[in-house]
Motif scaffolding. Structure first.
Motif, PDB file in Angstrom:
ATOM      1  N   TYR A  44      35.753  35.517  48.683  1.00 49.08           N
ATOM      2  CA  TYR A  44      35.591  34.417  47.730  1.00 49.08           C
ATOM      3  C   TYR A  44      34.123  34.074  47.565  1.00 49.08           C
ATOM      4  N   LEU A  45      33.837  33.286  46.545  1.00 48.50           N
ATOM      5  CA  LEU A  45      32.516  32.678  46.395  1.00 48.50           C
ATOM      6  C   LEU A  45      32.697  31.170  46.342  1.00 48.50           C
ATOM      7  N   ASP A  46      31.670  30.450  46.748  1.00 49.70           N
ATOM      8  CA  ASP A  46      31.695  28.987  46.787  1.00 49.70           C
ATOM      9  C   ASP A  46      30.282  28.526  46.469  1.00 49.70           C
ATOM     10  N   GLU A  47      30.084  28.053  45.255  1.00 49.89           N
ATOM     11  CA  GLU A  47      28.744  27.720  44.783  1.00 49.89           C
ATOM     12  C   GLU A  47      28.743  26.365  44.075  1.00 49.89           C
ATOM     13  N   GLY A  48      27.589  25.715  44.099  1.00 51.53           N
ATOM     14  CA  GLY A  48      27.415  24.473  43.360  1.00 51.53           C
ATOM     15  C   GLY A  48      27.888  23.260  44.138  1.00 51.53           C
ATOM     16  N   GLU A  49      27.692  22.108  43.512  1.00 56.69           N
ATOM     17  CA  GLU A  49      28.069  20.830  44.119  1.00 56.69           C
ATOM     18  C   GLU A  49      28.786  19.979  43.080  1.00 56.69           C
ATOM     19  N   GLY A  50      29.668  19.117  43.572  1.00 55.09           N
ATOM     20  CA  GLY A  50      30.404  18.239  42.669  1.00 55.09           C
ATOM     21  C   GLY A  50      31.899  18.416  42.865  1.00 55.09           C
ATOM     22  N   ASP A  51      32.671  17.954  41.885  1.00 56.88           N
ATOM     23  CA  ASP A  51      34.115  18.089  41.962  1.00 56.88           C
ATOM     24  C   ASP A  51      34.489  19.578  41.953  1.00 56.88           C
ATOM     25  N   PRO A  52      35.396  19.989  42.840  1.00 55.19           N
ATOM     26  CA  PRO A  52      35.705  21.411  42.946  1.00 55.19           C
ATOM     27  C   PRO A  52      36.633  21.907  41.841  1.00 55.19           C
ATOM     28  N   ILE A  53      36.382  23.136  41.413  1.00 56.20           N
ATOM     29  CA  ILE A  53      37.301  23.855  40.544  1.00 56.20           C
ATOM     30  C   ILE A  53      37.488  25.241  41.129  1.00 56.20           C
ATOM     31  N   VAL A  85      32.089  25.378  42.332  1.00 59.73           N
ATOM     32  CA  VAL A  85      32.928  26.460  41.800  1.00 59.73           C
ATOM     33  C   VAL A  85      33.352  27.397  42.926  1.00 59.73           C
ATOM     34  N   ILE A  86      34.652  27.552  43.079  1.00 57.09           N
ATOM     35  CA  ILE A  86      35.223  28.461  44.067  1.00 57.09           C
ATOM     36  C   ILE A  86      36.025  29.513  43.304  1.00 57.09           C
ATOM     37  N   ALA A  87      35.813  30.768  43.622  1.00 49.72           N
ATOM     38  CA  ALA A  87      36.583  31.839  42.982  1.00 49.72           C
ATOM     39  C   ALA A  87      36.926  32.885  44.037  1.00 49.72           C
ATOM     40  N   LEU A  88      38.152  33.374  44.015  1.00 51.29           N
ATOM     41  CA  LEU A  88      38.582  34.368  44.993  1.00 51.29           C
ATOM     42  C   LEU A  88      38.888  35.701  44.315  1.00 51.29           C
ATOM     43  N   ASP A  89      38.805  36.759  45.105  1.00 49.07           N
ATOM     44  CA  ASP A  89      39.387  38.028  44.714  1.00 49.07           C
ATOM     45  C   ASP A  89      40.838  38.008  45.178  1.00 49.07           C
ATOM     46  N   ASN A  90      41.778  38.120  44.244  1.00 43.04           N
ATOM     47  CA  ASN A  90      43.181  38.153  44.639  1.00 43.04           C
ATOM     48  C   ASN A  90      43.447  39.331  45.570  1.00 43.04           C
ATOM     49  N   ARG A  91      44.455  39.192  46.408  1.00 44.42           N
ATOM     50  CA  ARG A  91      44.854  40.306  47.270  1.00 44.42           C
ATOM     51  C   ARG A  91      45.088  41.551  46.412  1.00 44.42           C
ATOM     52  N   GLY A  92      44.622  42.702  46.918  1.00 49.21           N
ATOM     53  CA  GLY A  92      44.741  43.945  46.170  1.00 49.21           C
ATOM     54  C   GLY A  92      43.625  44.186  45.173  1.00 49.21           C
ATOM     55  N   HIS A  93      42.717  43.236  45.044  1.00 50.22           N
ATOM     56  CA  HIS A  93      41.667  43.297  44.033  1.00 50.22           C
ATOM     57  C   HIS A  93      40.291  43.094  44.669  1.00 50.22           C
ATOM     58  N   GLY A  94      39.268  43.627  44.011  1.00 49.15           N
ATOM     59  CA  GLY A  94      37.890  43.359  44.402  1.00 49.15           C
ATOM     60  C   GLY A  94      37.621  43.663  45.860  1.00 49.15           C
ATOM     61  N   ASP A  95      37.029  42.687  46.542  1.00 45.15           N
ATOM     62  CA  ASP A  95      36.662  42.862  47.946  1.00 45.15           C
ATOM     63  C   ASP A  95      37.726  42.350  48.910  1.00 45.15           C
ATOM     64  N   SER A  96      38.866  41.908  48.391  1.00 47.61           N
ATOM     65  CA  SER A  96      39.939  41.429  49.264  1.00 47.61           C
ATOM     66  C   SER A  96      40.786  42.590  49.773  1.00 47.61           C
ATOM     67  N   GLY A  97      41.646  42.286  50.734  1.00 49.74           N
ATOM     68  CA  GLY A  97      42.455  43.317  51.370  1.00 49.74           C
ATOM     69  C   GLY A  97      43.403  44.007  50.400  1.00 49.74           C
ATOM     70  N   LYS A  98      43.609  45.307  50.594  1.00 52.36           N
ATOM     71  CA  LYS A  98      44.485  46.105  49.737  1.00 52.36           C
ATOM     72  C   LYS A  98      45.826  46.334  50.438  1.00 52.36           C
ATOM     73  N   LEU A  99      46.883  46.073  49.714  1.00 47.59           N
ATOM     74  CA  LEU A  99      48.239  46.236  50.225  1.00 47.59           C
ATOM     75  C   LEU A  99      48.997  47.147  49.270  1.00 47.59           C
ATOM     76  N   TYR A 100      49.937  47.898  49.794  1.00 47.84           N
ATOM     77  CA  TYR A 100      50.601  48.915  48.975  1.00 47.84           C
ATOM     78  C   TYR A 100      52.118  48.736  48.903  1.00 47.84           C
ATOM     79  N   ASP A 101      52.582  47.595  49.404  1.00 51.48           N
ATOM     80  CA  ASP A 101      53.998  47.237  49.322  1.00 51.48           C
ATOM     81  C   ASP A 101      54.150  46.177  48.238  1.00 51.48           C
ATOM     82  N   ALA A 102      54.967  46.474  47.240  1.00 49.32           N
ATOM     83  CA  ALA A 102      55.130  45.543  46.122  1.00 49.32           C
ATOM     84  C   ALA A 102      55.567  44.152  46.586  1.00 49.32           C
ATOM     85  N   ALA A 103      56.321  44.084  47.671  1.00 50.25           N
ATOM     86  CA  ALA A 103      56.824  42.799  48.166  1.00 50.25           C
ATOM     87  C   ALA A 103      55.695  41.860  48.588  1.00 50.25           C
TER      88      ALA A 103
END
Length: 250
Positions: A13-22, A52-70
């Protein structure tokens, strides 16, 4: 890039800036950078006084990769967003999704409304309830040996995008197969947090924004002129509409 573990899954994830979170939740086959950083959403929101907080969803970007559809049920993926908020000690935030990210955001808006000050559903209209988004044709395209082997036009679009973003195509195919559950009309109608629905006027993937707006009580609808599903992401009308919507939540 910071990360944390939700169970056994590492989430970047990234976490940047100050103020009310989105919190920003990207779409299928995208990443936090492709969906939010490169189209200048992060910098624009920071300029407007937001954390501003933004994540890489599981299976995407720099997050963990999973291969079970469940492992990619929409509610499970949405749980990563709440886990990230807990990790950062954020009790409540505005949450903006795009496409699959909006499906995840809708689940949160319905199941954990106390954690969302508002919700922005970018790139999803009545497709939240009807249609289900990309199908098996796209999964097959992701698993093909090369783009040259893909003849289906929608499959080619997603395969080319996955190649462009250097994604793990097998993880994406599993994600696509696992995240297809639609929200029922009654479930969508039970959403009570403030909602903005933002869809390009030439988006053939999202479904009608107006139709979804009639289902979710008091939802606002923003039409992004002459933009399809891919090109709406960084549009100035989209940004201006979201900033106006957020300004009215204070």
């Amino acid at each position: 890039m910071p990360s944390f573990h939700n169970g056994e899954v590492e989430i970047a994830y990234l976490d940047e800036g100050e103020g009310d979170p989105i919190v920003l939740v990207h779409g299928f086959a995208s990443t936090k950078n492709v969906n939010w950083v490169y189209p200048t959403w992060v910098s624009e929101l920071k300029r407007n006084g937001r954390r501003v907080i933004a994540l890489d969803n599981r299976g995407h970007g720099d997050s963990g990769k999973l291969y079970d559809a469940a492992a990619y049920d929409v509610a499970t993926m949405a749980g990563d967003v709440i886990a990230l908020m807990d990790h950062l000690d954020i009790e409540s935030a505005d949450v903006m999704g795009y496409s699959l990210g909006s499906r995840m955001t809708a689940v949160l808006a319905r199941q954990q409304p106390q954690r969302l000050r508002s919700a922005v559903f970018g790139g999803i209209g009545i497709g939240l309830i009807e249609g289900g988004g990309p199908g098996e044709n796209v999964a097959a395209a992701l698993e093909a040996a090369s783009l040259d082997d893909v003849t289906d036009p929608v499959g080619r679009t997603f395969r080319a995008f996955a190649d462009q973003t250097r994604s793990d195509r097998l993880a994406l195919a599993a994600c696509l197969r696992g995240s297809r559950r639609l929200m029922t009309r009654d479930e969508a109608a039970s959403i009570e947090v403030p909602v903005l629905i933002a869809v390009g006027t030439t988006d053939e993937i999202a479904g009608s924004a107006d139709a979804l707006g009639k289902v979710i009580p008091d939802a606002e609808v923003l039409h992004i002129p002459n933009r399809d599903h891919m090109r709406a992401v960084g549009d100035k009308v989209y940004k201006a509409g979201v900033l106006d919507f957020l300004s009215r939540r204070k």
